[in-house]
Write a protein that holds these residues in place. Sequence first.
Motif, mmCIF file in Angstrom:
data_model
loop_
_atom_site.group_PDB
_atom_site.id
_atom_site.type_symbol
_atom_site.label_atom_id
_atom_site.label_comp_id
_atom_site.label_asym_id
_atom_site.label_seq_id
_atom_site.Cartn_x
_atom_site.Cartn_y
_atom_site.Cartn_z
ATOM 1 N N PHE A 194 0.833 -1.201 0.000
ATOM 2 C CA PHE A 194 0.000 0.000 0.000
ATOM 3 C C PHE A 194 0.871 1.256 0.000
ATOM 4 C CE2 PHE A 194 -3.118 3.066 1.281
ATOM 5 C CZ PHE A 194 -4.330 2.557 0.863
ATOM 6 N N ASP A 243 -10.944 -0.607 7.176
ATOM 7 C CA ASP A 243 -10.683 -1.642 6.173
ATOM 8 C C ASP A 243 -11.434 -1.356 4.876
ATOM 9 O OD1 ASP A 243 -9.075 -2.916 7.995
ATOM 10 O OD2 ASP A 243 -10.637 -4.325 8.662
ATOM 11 N N ARG A 244 -12.687 -0.909 5.003
ATOM 12 C CA ARG A 244 -13.471 -0.598 3.809
ATOM 13 C C ARG A 244 -12.849 0.568 3.040
ATOM 14 N NH1 ARG A 244 -17.796 0.892 6.106
ATOM 15 N NH2 ARG A 244 -18.765 -1.179 6.252
ATOM 16 N N GLN A 245 -12.454 1.626 3.772
ATOM 17 C CA GLN A 245 -11.857 2.783 3.106
ATOM 18 C C GLN A 245 -10.484 2.442 2.518
ATOM 19 O OE1 GLN A 245 -13.372 5.584 2.479
ATOM 20 N NE2 GLN A 245 -11.591 6.347 1.360
ATOM 21 N N ALA A 246 -9.726 1.592 3.201
ATOM 22 C CA ALA A 246 -8.424 1.177 2.670
ATOM 23 C C ALA A 246 -8.587 0.424 1.356
ATOM 24 C CB ALA A 246 -7.691 0.313 3.692
ATOM 25 N N GLU A 247 -9.619 -0.406 1.249
ATOM 26 C CA GLU A 247 -9.856 -1.149 0.020
ATOM 27 C C GLU A 247 -10.259 -0.204 -1.119
ATOM 28 O OE1 GLU A 247 -9.917 -4.343 -2.496
ATOM 29 O OE2 GLU A 247 -9.137 -4.164 -0.456
ATOM 30 N N VAL A 248 -11.110 0.773 -0.813
ATOM 31 C CA VAL A 248 -11.500 1.750 -1.839
ATOM 32 C C VAL A 248 -10.283 2.529 -2.338
ATOM 33 C CG1 VAL A 248 -12.829 3.857 -2.264
ATOM 34 C CG2 VAL A 248 -13.856 1.972 -0.974
ATOM 35 N N THR A 249 -9.461 2.987 -1.396
ATOM 36 C CA THR A 249 -8.266 3.747 -1.777
ATOM 37 C C THR A 249 -7.280 2.882 -2.546
ATOM 38 O OG1 THR A 249 -8.558 5.015 0.267
ATOM 39 C CG2 THR A 249 -6.461 5.264 -0.894
ATOM 40 N N ARG A 250 -7.146 1.623 -2.165
ATOM 41 C CA ARG A 250 -6.234 0.722 -2.856
ATOM 42 C C ARG A 250 -6.641 0.534 -4.327
ATOM 43 N NH1 ARG A 250 -3.069 -3.319 -0.682
ATOM 44 N NH2 ARG A 250 -4.218 -3.178 1.284
ATOM 45 N N LEU A 251 -7.944 0.369 -4.553
ATOM 46 C CA LEU A 251 -8.417 0.198 -5.929
ATOM 47 C C LEU A 251 -8.115 1.431 -6.776
ATOM 48 C CD1 LEU A 251 -11.868 -1.544 -5.291
ATOM 49 C CD2 LEU A 251 -9.755 -2.583 -6.139
ATOM 50 N N GLU A 275 -4.339 1.508 -7.506
ATOM 51 C CA GLU A 275 -3.963 0.510 -8.511
ATOM 52 C C GLU A 275 -4.364 0.943 -9.917
ATOM 53 O OE1 GLU A 275 -5.759 -3.050 -7.118
ATOM 54 O OE2 GLU A 275 -4.138 -3.519 -5.699
#
Length: 402
Positions: A39, A237-245, A248
């Motif tokens: 990340f 965790d939800r916000q981290a996944e959104v930011t990760r997408l 990427e």
Amino acid sequence: MDFNVKKLASDAGVFFTRAVQFTGEKFGQVEKTELDAHFENLLSRADSTKNWTEKIFRQTEVLLQPNPIDHTGARIEEFLYEKLDRTVPSRPNNGELLGHYMQDAAKDFGPGTPYGSTLIKVGDCERRLGGAQREFLQTSAISFLAPLRNFLEGDWRTISKERRILENRRLDLDSSKARLKKAKLAESKAACEGEAVPDFQETRPRNYVLSASASALWSEEVDKAAHELRVAQTEFDRQAEVTRLLLEGISSTHVNHLRCLHEFVEAQTAYYKQCYLHMQDLQKELGSSNGDVFPNAFSGNPGLSMASGGSSPQGNATLPQDTASAVETDTLKIEEVQAPATGTRKAKVLYDYDAADTSELSLLADELITVYTVPGMDSDWLVGERGNQKGRVPVTYLELLS
């Protein structure tokens, strides 16, 4: 006006909690949730992409519009038309204006005069160059600048917004962890105090009751803090996944910008090729119409002016008419060639050269000779003179001096 006091107080409390957590992290007094290495690499790559895209975008604007101060009024007008959702009126660029001025001057001086007719031809060429530049600017703005601007003003703003939300979620998560840790410590302390057996003979046995009540209160506080921690962890965790997408997606941005870069190079190549063809046509047209009156002494080798570091003020030579008659197209008789009245230049010999025949002049390194050109001679050769000696000399062995 709907003024919600509870919401205002809640927002102020959240802001204060985040500020305390952030300050504690800066001073190393509280723990901080670290993101994983992948990340962090995505964040670093995104920041680098944003910074370099912004620099390339700004410098490309400078390249396409080198004097932004001169166009301040035009930019303000374009901004107003854009806000009003109207089409910006077309305005002539510098090349087109120069062409108009030249053609208007030709009408004043007389289109039938040599100067007037030449102004018409050069002015027409300048207008075509201006048109080519306009087309190049429009193509570059659409195919290259627009995608870069869309990334900076669209995708990057979205990424920045989600990163700020993620940072707030992280602060909330760490605050919840700290709150739960404090609640557990207080609960343990209250439990230890409540384990002592009270002496009911004392006058104040109520201390035992108070300890038991405090232990129950801290137990309730621990449950509440644990629940808040679970909620904060889920949101983080939800916000981290959104930011990760979103991060990427930078790879797709690179692919898109690569395609736009190829289109920009193609547009630039076509523009310079078109300009070269226009100037070549103009040079041929001027040479065919005025070559007998104003021959260029070094027109056969355009690279000479660059090699000498500048153009000579006597670059245009007028040859005597008897010189032209003395030069034959099939066999050049050097001994019959007379030096022109103007257009001669001094040249420094770079290397020794041995003449191959009687029409050539032998050279010694570092000596100075006089050189000039004549019609019909190969562009790789000049006529050189040293005292009474005269002959052809190769251009590559010389350094032209002003």
